[in-house]
Design an enzyme around this catalytic site. Structure first.
Site, PDB file in Angstrom:
ATOM      1  N   ASP A 133       0.894  -1.198   0.008  1.00  0.00           N
ATOM      2  CA  ASP A 133       0.007  -0.065  -0.069  1.00  0.00           C
ATOM      3  C   ASP A 133       0.951   1.250   0.019  1.00  0.00           C
ATOM      4  O   ASP A 133       0.535   2.177   0.627  1.00  0.00           O
ATOM      5  CB  ASP A 133      -0.977  -0.091   1.233  1.00  0.00           C
ATOM      6  CG  ASP A 133      -1.939   0.921   1.135  1.00  0.00           C
ATOM      7  OD1 ASP A 133      -2.539   1.482   0.056  1.00  0.00           O
ATOM      8  OD2 ASP A 133      -2.608   1.247   2.250  1.00  0.00           O
ATOM      9  N   CYS A 214     -16.725   8.089   1.045  1.00  0.00           N
ATOM     10  CA  CYS A 214     -16.588   6.960   1.915  1.00  0.00           C
ATOM     11  C   CYS A 214     -16.142   7.328   3.359  1.00  0.00           C
ATOM     12  O   CYS A 214     -15.206   8.442   3.274  1.00  0.00           O
ATOM     13  CB  CYS A 214     -15.399   6.201   1.217  1.00  0.00           C
ATOM     14  SG  CYS A 214     -14.826   4.651   2.352  1.00  0.00           S
TER      15      CYS A 214
END
Length: 311
Positions: A133, A214
């Site tokens: 990530d 989100c």
């Protein structure tokens, strides 16, 4: 056994020895099908303030431009599902489960470095890099190509044996390795549990997320004030959100992780809602010393908790 098959065998046995739950292999190359989808997603500004997602467009779609000479993408799954959730009451402040313990970047980065060293000892000189990530890598798409699962309606990779509470990481290397077969089927079927449960309507289509809506984005990535339209819709999430995973039927197969560094410290377990509201720099540093929560800094956490408290 061909050299490429032998390499695959060594990679998979090494992954298991290092504690990874699953390992899949794909041939490095341009993600042709994903290119127009990514372009459209960016054009719709679904990345919100995450401008970095529009950077390095070519590298994001082609790991051979990210790692010179790359031939193989090794995708790895590492479980983080906790044995017990942090204490919850209707008004408890909530953290995403991945942030309970030590920052996964550090934990998995160490394992990837060790992984590469073992491969060099077993096979010989290998050029490549590990990613967790931390670079323009479309990790879920590569994991799908490597046969580790399919992309659910919430855009997360789903695995039939363990759901979705896991971290993905990659080794992109210049080694010829026999690839795995992608999973041909989508096992979500007609289920819409994640879409129905999202309180901010962030899942706008099958597998398409408006990131700017989100809760994970609003509590972590957004640097400005949280828009008032989300007042009363955050369900007490102060860092990240697990709603779409918690309701997913496939997560009934989640099993507790075996990584001590992912367990919450005692100070975190004991934080009351009042403690969250009155948190000081000293407490923040002590409780979240090695945590991913440090990413928001104290100001970010205070903003989030204040927003939740003003509903």
């Amino acid at each position: 056994m061909t050299p490429a098959e032998k390499n695959a065998s060594i990679i998979k046995s090494t992954a298991k020895a290092l504690g990874f739950d699953f390992c899949g292999i794909a041939k490095a190359g341009f993600l042709e099908e994903e290119a127009p989808l990514l372009e459209e997603w960016l054009n719709r500004s679904y990345n919100g303030q995450m401008g970095y997602l529009a950077n390095h467009f070519d590298k994001r779609l082609d790991p051979t431009k990210l790692v010179e000479g790359a031939k193989t993408v090794v995708s790895l799954v590492y479980n983080y599902f906790p044995e017990q959730k942090l204490p919850e009451s209707p008004d408890s402040i909530k953290l995403a489960k991945y942030a309970y313990g030590e920052d996964y970047h550090f934990v998995i980065r160490e394992k990837l470095n060790e992984f590469l060293e073992i491969l060099r000892e077993e096979i010989g000189e290998i050029d490549g890099r590990g990613f967790v990530d931390s670079a323009p890598v479309m990790e879920r798409q590569w994991a799908q190509k490597a046969g580790l699962g399919w992309l659910g309606k919430n855009s997360l990779l789903l695995n039939r044996d363990m759901g979705s509470f896991f971290f993905l990481s990659e080794l992109i290397i210049d080694l010829e390795v026999t690839p795995d077969t992608p999973l041909a089927k989508d096992f979500c079927g007609t289920c819409t549990a994640c879409i129905d449960a999202c309180p901010t309507d962030a899942i706008v289509d099958n597998g398409v997320i408006d990131g700017s809506r989100c809760i994970s984005y609003l509590t972590i990535e957004l640097k400005d004030a949280i828009p008032s339209e989300f007042q009363g819709k955050m369900e007490n999430w102060a860092f990240g959100c697990d709603i779409c995973q918690d309701v997913c039927p496939w997560n009934r197969f989640s099993k507790p992780h075996q990584e001590p560094r992912f367990s919450p410290n005692e100070e975190l377990k004991e934080l009351s809602k009042t403690d969250w509201k009155e948190i000081t720099e000293e407490t923040f540093r002590k409780v979240f010393k090695k945590s991913a929560v440090k990413r928001t800094k104290l100001a970010g956490i205070k903003r989030n908790v204040d927003f939740l408290s003003s509903k």
